[in-house]
Design a protein around this motif. Sequence first.
Motif, PDB file in Angstrom:
ATOM      1  N   ILE A   1       0.971  -1.061   0.172  1.00  0.00           N
ATOM      2  CA  ILE A   1       0.333  -0.084  -0.141  1.00  0.00           C
ATOM      3  C   ILE A   1       0.901   1.060   0.453  1.00  0.00           C
ATOM      4  O   ILE A   1       0.936   2.190  -0.955  1.00  0.00           O
ATOM      5  N   GLY A   2       1.696   1.140   0.560  1.00  0.00           N
ATOM      6  CA  GLY A   2       2.599   2.656   0.627  1.00  0.00           C
ATOM      7  C   GLY A   2       3.437   2.992  -0.892  1.00  0.00           C
ATOM      8  O   GLY A   2       4.256   3.852  -0.796  1.00  0.00           O
ATOM      9  N   ALA A   3       4.036   1.987  -1.605  1.00  0.00           N
ATOM     10  CA  ALA A   3       4.451   2.063  -2.626  1.00  0.00           C
ATOM     11  C   ALA A   3       3.947   2.954  -3.508  1.00  0.00           C
ATOM     12  O   ALA A   3       4.625   3.405  -3.756  1.00  0.00           O
ATOM     13  N   PRO A   4       2.270   3.054  -3.532  1.00  0.00           N
ATOM     14  CA  PRO A   4       1.905   3.543  -4.637  1.00  0.00           C
ATOM     15  C   PRO A   4       1.519   4.800  -4.155  1.00  0.00           C
ATOM     16  O   PRO A   4       1.161   5.811  -4.714  1.00  0.00           O
ATOM     17  N   LEU A   5       1.195   4.993  -3.558  1.00  0.00           N
ATOM     18  CA  LEU A   5       1.416   6.272  -2.320  1.00  0.00           C
ATOM     19  C   LEU A   5       2.162   7.091  -2.490  1.00  0.00           C
ATOM     20  O   LEU A   5       1.883   8.074  -2.302  1.00  0.00           O
ATOM     21  N   LYS A   6       3.471   7.014  -2.466  1.00  0.00           N
ATOM     22  CA  LYS A   6       5.186   7.988  -2.072  1.00  0.00           C
ATOM     23  C   LYS A   6       4.514   8.367  -3.748  1.00  0.00           C
ATOM     24  O   LYS A   6       4.464   9.706  -3.342  1.00  0.00           O
ATOM     25  N   PRO A   7       4.549   7.713  -4.860  1.00  0.00           N
ATOM     26  CA  PRO A   7       4.738   8.897  -5.641  1.00  0.00           C
ATOM     27  C   PRO A   7       3.606   9.927  -6.012  1.00  0.00           C
ATOM     28  O   PRO A   7       3.609  10.912  -6.037  1.00  0.00           O
ATOM     29  N   LEU A   8       2.484   9.658  -5.457  1.00  0.00           N
ATOM     30  CA  LEU A   8       0.757  10.057  -5.588  1.00  0.00           C
ATOM     31  C   LEU A   8       0.974  11.252  -5.027  1.00  0.00           C
ATOM     32  O   LEU A   8       0.479  12.298  -5.012  1.00  0.00           O
ATOM     33  N   ARG A   9       2.015  10.710  -2.768  1.00  0.00           N
ATOM     34  CA  ARG A   9       2.302  11.984  -2.043  1.00  0.00           C
ATOM     35  C   ARG A   9       3.271  13.150  -2.851  1.00  0.00           C
ATOM     36  O   ARG A   9       2.881  14.550  -3.196  1.00  0.00           O
ATOM     37  N   TRP A  10       3.870  12.855  -3.758  1.00  0.00           N
ATOM     38  CA  TRP A  10       4.677  13.778  -4.500  1.00  0.00           C
ATOM     39  C   TRP A  10       4.956  14.323  -5.621  1.00  0.00           C
ATOM     40  O   TRP A  10       4.872  15.660  -5.223  1.00  0.00           O
ATOM     41  N   THR A  11       3.461  14.121  -6.262  1.00  0.00           N
ATOM     42  CA  THR A  11       2.996  14.294  -7.208  1.00  0.00           C
ATOM     43  C   THR A  11       2.165  15.976  -6.362  1.00  0.00           C
ATOM     44  O   THR A  11       2.108  16.792  -6.832  1.00  0.00           O
ATOM     45  N   GLY A  12       1.364  15.144  -5.594  1.00  0.00           N
ATOM     46  CA  GLY A  12       1.095  16.112  -5.061  1.00  0.00           C
ATOM     47  C   GLY A  12       0.851  17.348  -4.261  1.00  0.00           C
ATOM     48  O   GLY A  12       0.844  18.644  -4.371  1.00  0.00           O
ATOM     49  N   GLN A  13       2.420  17.428  -3.553  1.00  0.00           N
ATOM     50  CA  GLN A  13       2.803  18.048  -2.831  1.00  0.00           C
ATOM     51  C   GLN A  13       3.357  19.175  -3.836  1.00  0.00           C
ATOM     52  O   GLN A  13       3.006  20.296  -4.123  1.00  0.00           O
ATOM     53  N   LEU A  14       4.144  18.510  -5.273  1.00  0.00           N
ATOM     54  CA  LEU A  14       4.587  19.953  -6.285  1.00  0.00           C
ATOM     55  C   LEU A  14       2.872  20.145  -6.652  1.00  0.00           C
ATOM     56  O   LEU A  14       3.547  21.438  -7.699  1.00  0.00           O
ATOM     57  N   LEU A  15       1.905  19.542  -7.031  1.00  0.00           N
ATOM     58  CA  LEU A  15       0.408  20.434  -7.478  1.00  0.00           C
ATOM     59  C   LEU A  15       0.459  22.212  -6.630  1.00  0.00           C
ATOM     60  O   LEU A  15      -0.177  22.538  -6.456  1.00  0.00           O
TER      61      LEU A  15
END
Length: 88
Positions: free
Chosen positions: A20-34
């Motif tokens: 669960i943690g692996a797919p959420l990390k890139p989404l968190r990074w993308t959200g922070q960039l947005l």
Amino acid sequence: MESVMVISILGSAILLLLLIGAPLKPLRWTGQLLIRFSIGALLLFFLNTAGASYDIHVPINAATVFISGLLGLPGLASLAAIQYFIVG
């Protein structure tokens, strides 16, 4: 028997967290960039509003939002300085 059950529960919990943690990390990074890019665009808007009396107008486009979003206030200050001293 109980130690096998505890080890299997802990092992499955670790495996589940890894999956669960692996797919959420890139989404968190993308959200922070947005969020950073949105704040950069908002700061550019405020700079254009406040800088109207000083003839400072930095266009709000992808490049300037990228610079002001990633670099923050120093990037915004450099864009304003470039616009004031070099361009205009």
